[in-house]
Motif scaffolding. Structure first.
Motif, mmCIF file in Angstrom:
data_model
loop_
_atom_site.group_PDB
_atom_site.id
_atom_site.type_symbol
_atom_site.label_atom_id
_atom_site.label_comp_id
_atom_site.label_asym_id
_atom_site.label_seq_id
_atom_site.Cartn_x
_atom_site.Cartn_y
_atom_site.Cartn_z
ATOM 1 N N ALA A 93 52.577 -20.060 37.889
ATOM 2 C CA ALA A 93 53.696 -19.191 37.536
ATOM 3 C C ALA A 93 53.193 -17.960 36.787
ATOM 4 O O ALA A 93 53.642 -16.829 37.033
ATOM 5 C CB ALA A 93 54.716 -19.951 36.694
ATOM 6 N N GLU A 94 52.259 -18.159 35.874
ATOM 7 C CA GLU A 94 51.705 -17.044 35.102
ATOM 8 C C GLU A 94 50.918 -16.094 36.001
ATOM 9 O O GLU A 94 50.983 -14.867 35.834
ATOM 10 C CB GLU A 94 50.819 -17.585 33.978
ATOM 11 C CG GLU A 94 51.604 -18.302 32.886
ATOM 12 C CD GLU A 94 50.705 -18.945 31.840
ATOM 13 O OE1 GLU A 94 49.482 -19.063 32.103
ATOM 14 O OE2 GLU A 94 51.225 -19.317 30.770
ATOM 15 N N GLU A 96 51.500 -15.609 39.186
ATOM 16 C CA GLU A 96 52.481 -14.872 39.975
ATOM 17 C C GLU A 96 53.039 -13.709 39.160
ATOM 18 O O GLU A 96 53.158 -12.585 39.654
ATOM 19 C CB GLU A 96 53.616 -15.791 40.426
ATOM 20 C CG GLU A 96 54.661 -15.067 41.273
ATOM 21 C CD GLU A 96 55.910 -15.900 41.525
ATOM 22 O OE1 GLU A 96 56.391 -15.891 42.657
ATOM 23 O OE2 GLU A 96 56.408 -16.522 40.565
ATOM 24 N N GLN A 97 53.379 -13.973 37.907
ATOM 25 C CA GLN A 97 53.925 -12.929 37.042
ATOM 26 C C GLN A 97 52.915 -11.810 36.819
ATOM 27 O O GLN A 97 53.288 -10.652 36.605
ATOM 28 C CB GLN A 97 54.351 -13.538 35.708
ATOM 29 C CG GLN A 97 55.564 -14.463 35.823
ATOM 30 C CD GLN A 97 55.723 -15.397 34.637
ATOM 31 O OE1 GLN A 97 55.095 -15.218 33.598
ATOM 32 N NE2 GLN A 97 56.572 -16.416 34.793
ATOM 33 N N ALA A 98 51.617 -12.148 36.883
ATOM 34 C CA ALA A 98 50.559 -11.149 36.703
ATOM 35 C C ALA A 98 50.212 -10.445 38.011
ATOM 36 O O ALA A 98 49.293 -9.617 38.047
ATOM 37 C CB ALA A 98 49.313 -11.817 36.124
ATOM 38 N N GLY A 99 50.923 -10.783 39.096
ATOM 39 C CA GLY A 99 50.685 -10.145 40.383
ATOM 40 C C GLY A 99 49.519 -10.715 41.147
ATOM 41 O O GLY A 99 49.003 -10.069 42.069
ATOM 42 N N GLN A 114 59.513 -24.083 40.408
ATOM 43 C CA GLN A 114 60.574 -23.222 39.884
ATOM 44 C C GLN A 114 60.809 -23.490 38.403
ATOM 45 O O GLN A 114 61.048 -22.554 37.626
ATOM 46 C CB GLN A 114 61.868 -23.445 40.665
ATOM 47 C CG GLN A 114 61.806 -22.992 42.119
ATOM 48 C CD GLN A 114 61.389 -24.095 43.073
ATOM 49 O OE1 GLN A 114 60.578 -24.963 42.736
ATOM 50 N NE2 GLN A 114 61.946 -24.084 44.279
ATOM 51 N N GLY A 117 58.515 -21.573 36.328
ATOM 52 C CA GLY A 117 58.706 -20.129 36.314
ATOM 53 C C GLY A 117 58.292 -19.401 37.571
ATOM 54 O O GLY A 117 58.444 -18.178 37.654
ATOM 55 N N SER A 118 57.763 -20.115 38.563
ATOM 56 C CA SER A 118 57.441 -19.461 39.831
ATOM 57 C C SER A 118 58.730 -19.020 40.521
ATOM 58 O O SER A 118 59.702 -19.772 40.565
ATOM 59 C CB SER A 118 56.665 -20.417 40.751
ATOM 60 O OG SER A 118 55.361 -20.659 40.258
ATOM 61 N N ARG A 119 58.711 -17.806 41.063
ATOM 62 C CA ARG A 119 59.919 -17.256 41.671
ATOM 63 C C ARG A 119 59.885 -17.263 43.199
ATOM 64 O O ARG A 119 60.874 -17.570 43.837
ATOM 65 C CB ARG A 119 60.154 -15.828 41.166
ATOM 66 C CG ARG A 119 60.411 -15.771 39.650
ATOM 67 C CD ARG A 119 60.791 -14.377 39.198
ATOM 68 N NE ARG A 119 61.074 -14.351 37.774
ATOM 69 C CZ ARG A 119 62.230 -14.695 37.226
ATOM 70 N NH1 ARG A 119 63.217 -15.119 37.998
ATOM 71 N NH2 ARG A 119 62.408 -14.628 35.922
#
Length: 252
Positions: A93-94, A96-99, A114, A117-119
């Protein structure tokens, strides 16, 4: 459990490959949820020790023996309800948030990606927390399942239809949307990270080969051997809850 020197070296190598990727995707299986308290259904202690999948996990059984199927579903949904994301889910998740992760394609039905925090999660086999009536198609509140007892099986809708989870039973097709989205992501991916799956279940097990055939790279994180053979550019045989946070630390 501690990582040894060769595992640390493989983690650094994996991180270097991941840094170079522009469109990384992740494919996960049951192994990523084992540290969360959800055993692989096929492994010792898994649900297939208590329930025969031919009796409880086919679309035919759901239509002809719904009470027996709901005995299995009570056990499965209770297990999912008690589980929480582990460090492997959180690391993805982290990232993903960092691209650094375009999408997670998962064979799991527990919703833990989910919850972490994975979207952009593509669920190949559905999600056990989504429930609907087979007759009227109305969505039902999954919280009601937690309050039910074995005396309530099978769960019936107000219309008299049988309630079922939005998961893929044996004999059913992978949802078209999940297939289309995963195919689209695979076609543009230049890296696939395989986590916690031995590659025995089709068609998800074809994804790594598709990425490799297009010139992409593959990182594999599995405790034991898999059917992917020599496809992986780096294969790390260690617990994903230790490996993925370690890779993420090198990437961020």
């Amino acid at each position: 459990m501690h990582l040894n020197n060769s595992q640390h070296a493989a983690i650094i190598e994996a991180a270097e490959i991941w840094k170079e990727a522009e469109r990384p995707v992740v494919l996960t299986g049951a192994g990523i949820s084992v540290p969360s308290g959800i055993p692989d259904f096929r492994s010792p202690g898994g649900l297939w020790e208590k329930h025969d999948p031919a009796e409880v996990a086919t679309i035919l059984a759901l239509r002809t023996r719904p009470a027996r199927v709901w005995e299995f579903l009570f056990d499965a949904l209770d297990m999912f309800e008690k589980a929480s994301p582990n460090p492997a889910h959180v690391a993805l998740a982290e990232l993903e948030q960092a691209g650094m992760v375009d999408a997670v394609i998962t064979q799991n039905i527990d919703g833990l990606h989910q919850a972490a925090g994975s979207r952009n999660v593509i669920e190949f086999h559905g999600n056990g927390s989504r429930l609907y009536c087979m007759r009227c198609k109305r969505r039902l509140d999954p919280a009601k399942a937690a309050a039910m007892t074995m005396d309530d099986k099978p769960w019936e809708c107000e219309c008299g239809g049988i309630v079922r989870p939005d998961i893929v039973f044996f004999g059913e097709q992978i949802p078209k949307e999940a297939m289309a989205r995963s195919f689209a992501m695979t076609q543009q991916a230049d890296l696939v990270v395989v986590v916690g799956t031995s590659g025995e279940v089709a068609p998800a097990n074809t994804i790594p080969g598709q990425v490799k055939n297009r010139g992409g790279k593959m990182i594999e994180v599995n405790l034991g051997p898999s059917s992917f053979g020599s496809l992986a550019d780096v294969a790390i045989r260690a617990s994903c809850e230790m490996v993925l946070p370690a890779i993420a630390k090198h990437l961020m």
